[in-house]
Design a protein around this motif. Sequence first.
Motif, mmCIF file in Angstrom:
data_model
loop_
_atom_site.group_PDB
_atom_site.id
_atom_site.type_symbol
_atom_site.label_atom_id
_atom_site.label_comp_id
_atom_site.label_asym_id
_atom_site.label_seq_id
_atom_site.Cartn_x
_atom_site.Cartn_y
_atom_site.Cartn_z
ATOM 1 N N LEU A 103 0.838 -1.210 0.000
ATOM 2 C CA LEU A 103 0.000 0.000 0.000
ATOM 3 C C LEU A 103 0.871 1.258 0.000
ATOM 4 C CD1 LEU A 103 -3.000 -0.522 2.448
ATOM 5 C CD2 LEU A 103 -3.044 -0.375 -0.049
ATOM 6 N N ILE A 104 0.560 2.198 -0.896
ATOM 7 C CA ILE A 104 1.326 3.447 -1.000
ATOM 8 C C ILE A 104 0.403 4.597 -0.589
ATOM 9 C CG2 ILE A 104 2.587 4.966 -2.592
ATOM 10 C CD1 ILE A 104 3.988 2.384 -2.479
ATOM 11 N N PRO A 105 0.882 5.443 0.354
ATOM 12 C CA PRO A 105 0.011 6.497 0.878
ATOM 13 C C PRO A 105 -0.095 7.691 -0.067
ATOM 14 C CG PRO A 105 2.136 6.609 1.950
ATOM 15 C CD PRO A 105 2.210 5.458 0.984
ATOM 16 N N VAL A 106 -0.802 7.491 -1.167
ATOM 17 C CA VAL A 106 -0.997 8.605 -2.103
ATOM 18 C C VAL A 106 -2.481 8.882 -2.257
ATOM 19 C CG1 VAL A 106 1.085 8.195 -3.476
ATOM 20 C CG2 VAL A 106 -1.034 7.066 -4.122
ATOM 21 N N VAL A 107 -2.774 10.117 -2.678
ATOM 22 C CA VAL A 107 -4.151 10.481 -2.988
ATOM 23 C C VAL A 107 -4.177 10.891 -4.454
ATOM 24 C CG1 VAL A 107 -6.080 11.985 -2.413
ATOM 25 C CG2 VAL A 107 -4.434 11.349 -0.654
ATOM 26 N N GLY A 108 -5.063 10.274 -5.215
ATOM 27 C CA GLY A 108 -5.176 10.602 -6.629
ATOM 28 C C GLY A 108 -5.931 11.909 -6.826
ATOM 29 N N ARG A 109 -5.871 12.441 -8.045
ATOM 30 C CA ARG A 109 -6.630 13.660 -8.341
ATOM 31 C C ARG A 109 -8.118 13.429 -8.115
ATOM 32 N NH1 ARG A 109 -3.248 15.741 -12.998
ATOM 33 N NH2 ARG A 109 -1.706 16.967 -11.887
ATOM 34 N N ASP A 110 -8.570 12.157 -8.249
ATOM 35 C CA ASP A 110 -9.979 11.820 -8.022
ATOM 36 C C ASP A 110 -10.281 11.643 -6.536
ATOM 37 O OD1 ASP A 110 -8.586 9.527 -7.506
ATOM 38 O OD2 ASP A 110 -9.564 8.304 -9.029
ATOM 39 N N GLY A 111 -9.281 11.905 -5.669
ATOM 40 C CA GLY A 111 -9.481 11.814 -4.219
ATOM 41 C C GLY A 111 -9.306 10.412 -3.675
ATOM 42 N N LYS A 112 -9.062 9.453 -4.550
ATOM 43 C CA LYS A 112 -8.957 8.070 -4.074
ATOM 44 C C LYS A 112 -7.533 7.735 -3.642
ATOM 45 C CE LYS A 112 -12.772 6.102 -6.631
ATOM 46 N NZ LYS A 112 -13.086 5.538 -7.926
ATOM 47 N N GLY A 113 -7.409 6.922 -2.656
ATOM 48 C CA GLY A 113 -6.102 6.450 -2.207
ATOM 49 C C GLY A 113 -6.278 5.713 -0.902
ATOM 50 N N PRO A 114 -5.336 5.013 -0.375
ATOM 51 C CA PRO A 114 -4.040 4.735 -0.978
ATOM 52 C C PRO A 114 -4.174 3.724 -2.141
ATOM 53 C CG PRO A 114 -4.269 3.470 1.034
ATOM 54 C CD PRO A 114 -5.510 4.309 0.919
ATOM 55 N N ILE A 115 -3.037 3.449 -2.806
ATOM 56 C CA ILE A 115 -3.076 2.496 -3.908
ATOM 57 C C ILE A 115 -2.168 1.306 -3.614
ATOM 58 C CG2 ILE A 115 -3.613 4.228 -5.675
ATOM 59 C CD1 ILE A 115 -0.602 4.106 -6.437
ATOM 60 N N ARG A 116 -2.420 0.216 -4.332
ATOM 61 C CA ARG A 116 -1.535 -0.953 -4.220
ATOM 62 C C ARG A 116 -0.527 -0.900 -5.358
ATOM 63 N NH1 ARG A 116 -6.527 -3.305 -3.175
ATOM 64 N NH2 ARG A 116 -6.688 -4.120 -1.063
ATOM 65 N N ALA A 117 0.757 -0.891 -4.978
ATOM 66 C CA ALA A 117 1.816 -0.769 -6.005
ATOM 67 C C ALA A 117 1.788 -1.929 -6.986
ATOM 68 C CB ALA A 117 3.182 -0.693 -5.332
ATOM 69 N N CYS A 118 1.335 -3.114 -6.554
ATOM 70 C CA CYS A 118 1.443 -4.285 -7.446
ATOM 71 C C CYS A 118 0.382 -4.302 -8.532
ATOM 72 C CB CYS A 118 1.411 -5.586 -6.646
ATOM 73 S SG CYS A 118 -0.137 -5.905 -5.802
ATOM 74 N N VAL A 119 -0.807 -3.770 -8.254
ATOM 75 C CA VAL A 119 -1.863 -3.823 -9.279
ATOM 76 C C VAL A 119 -2.215 -2.444 -9.843
ATOM 77 C CG1 VAL A 119 -2.922 -6.026 -8.663
ATOM 78 C CG2 VAL A 119 -3.600 -3.964 -7.426
ATOM 79 N N ASP A 120 -2.124 -1.379 -9.023
ATOM 80 C CA ASP A 120 -2.360 -0.017 -9.545
ATOM 81 C C ASP A 120 -1.083 0.517 -10.180
ATOM 82 O OD1 ASP A 120 -5.028 0.133 -8.454
ATOM 83 O OD2 ASP A 120 -4.081 0.338 -6.495
ATOM 84 N N GLY A 121 0.052 -0.037 -9.826
ATOM 85 C CA GLY A 121 1.368 0.305 -10.366
ATOM 86 C C GLY A 121 1.998 -0.953 -10.875
ATOM 87 N N PRO A 122 3.323 -1.060 -10.963
ATOM 88 C CA PRO A 122 4.256 -0.092 -10.389
ATOM 89 C C PRO A 122 4.392 1.188 -11.210
ATOM 90 C CG PRO A 122 5.483 -1.855 -11.442
ATOM 91 C CD PRO A 122 4.035 -2.245 -11.523
ATOM 92 N N VAL A 123 3.950 1.194 -12.484
ATOM 93 C CA VAL A 123 4.169 2.391 -13.300
ATOM 94 C C VAL A 123 2.977 3.333 -13.145
ATOM 95 C CG1 VAL A 123 4.557 3.258 -15.633
ATOM 96 C CG2 VAL A 123 5.559 1.076 -14.959
ATOM 97 N N LEU A 124 3.271 4.578 -12.771
ATOM 98 C CA LEU A 124 2.227 5.587 -12.560
ATOM 99 C C LEU A 124 2.585 6.841 -13.357
ATOM 100 C CD1 LEU A 124 2.097 5.430 -8.636
ATOM 101 C CD2 LEU A 124 0.509 4.307 -10.205
ATOM 102 N N PRO A 125 1.560 7.578 -13.830
ATOM 103 C CA PRO A 125 1.868 8.826 -14.529
ATOM 104 C C PRO A 125 2.364 9.891 -13.561
ATOM 105 C CG PRO A 125 -0.477 8.245 -14.693
ATOM 106 C CD PRO A 125 0.139 7.289 -13.745
#
Length: 286
Positions: free
Chosen positions: A252-274
């Motif tokens: 789990l990575i403690p980030v908040v997306g522009r859509d307000g959602k977070g945190p994300i899982r690096a393995c399935v939402d990443g590892p590559v992010l814009p």
Amino acid sequence: MIIEPEKTSPCISHAANVVEQRNVRRNEFEIVLEAPEIANAALPGQFVMVVTGEGYGFEHRRPFSLFRADPETGRVSILYLARGIFTQDLAQKLPGDSVQLLGPLGTHFDTRADERIAIIASGGIGAPPLCFLARRLLEMPQPLRPERVIAICGARSSDYLVGVTELCSLGAEVDIVTDDGSEGAQGTVPEHLERLLKRYPEVTAAGVRVYGCGPMPMLLALTNVCERYGVTGQISIEAPMHCGVGQCDSCLIPVVGRDGKGPIRACVDGPVLPIGTYCWETPATP
Ligand SMILES: Cc1cc2nc3c(=O)[nH]c(=O)nc-3n(C[C@H](O)[C@H](O)[C@H](O)COP(=O)(O)OP(=O)(O)OC[C@H]3O[C@@H](n4cnc5c(N)ncnc54)[C@H](O)[C@@H]3O)c2cc1C
Ligand code: FES
């Protein structure tokens, strides 16, 4: 907890035979594996969970980015630094041995047809997926191929540099930086990126794209530089991963997306992010 990958993920799990184990430089190794389905499907930035021991317990598996994936030969390879228990065990594998691979997993780097300069920014073991990307960029036909592929290879010291040999042989323009100045220029990857962006004022921000992979503090500083100069791109994040398939929350990575959602899982939402899509709540260190 033990996860049986076949039941929890649509990705492929295989026994992959070792074809070659190559000592590239110092403690940097490339292991080549027979894995036709993965070789056929994998894109730069994706990773595999490598299982070296008996069963699929978390203690026996680690994530590794794909360094090569060749659909014609059916082979993939992983570039790694033999450091701790897992990677030293991996370095003992020889042709005739096999390991279990689960993948390809995660998101991948996208290449835009209109980038004139691709800047690849790698820190330590962040280099392998960027080498895969550089190979694909440099193989693109004209006029899709970027005019220049510049690689900034950084590490805390010379012993931790990865991918330099490969990036040079691919024809990328390679700049080396180390924290202690033991090889290349002294400094950090984000500092060097800023120097490069200042050096090419004739290239508009729209013609440059940055691809980064390395430790989280480096990626956060890199993102800041890109945002200040209006440069777009993608980063690949490193996080502790136990299952690799979205089942355990270890990544789990403690980030908040522009859509307000977070945190994300690096393995399935990443590892590559814009770059620029997420706000880090706290500077995370894996
Ligand atoms: C997406 C991704 C891609 C990666 N790609 C590469 C690559 O291409 N090349 C490369 O050399 N390394 C890569 N890594 C790092 C790799 O997974 C190993 O973590 C690293 O090689 C450490 O191995 P070791 O033998 O030194 O660690 P060990 O000595 O086996 O482990 C040291 C300690 O750290 C813990 N640990 C280490 N790594 C992890 C992890 N990833 N998740 C959970 N716990 C962990 C272990 O449980 C143990 O307690 C990648 C990591 C991620 C997340
Ligand atoms: S590694 Fe298990 S959820 Fe990401």
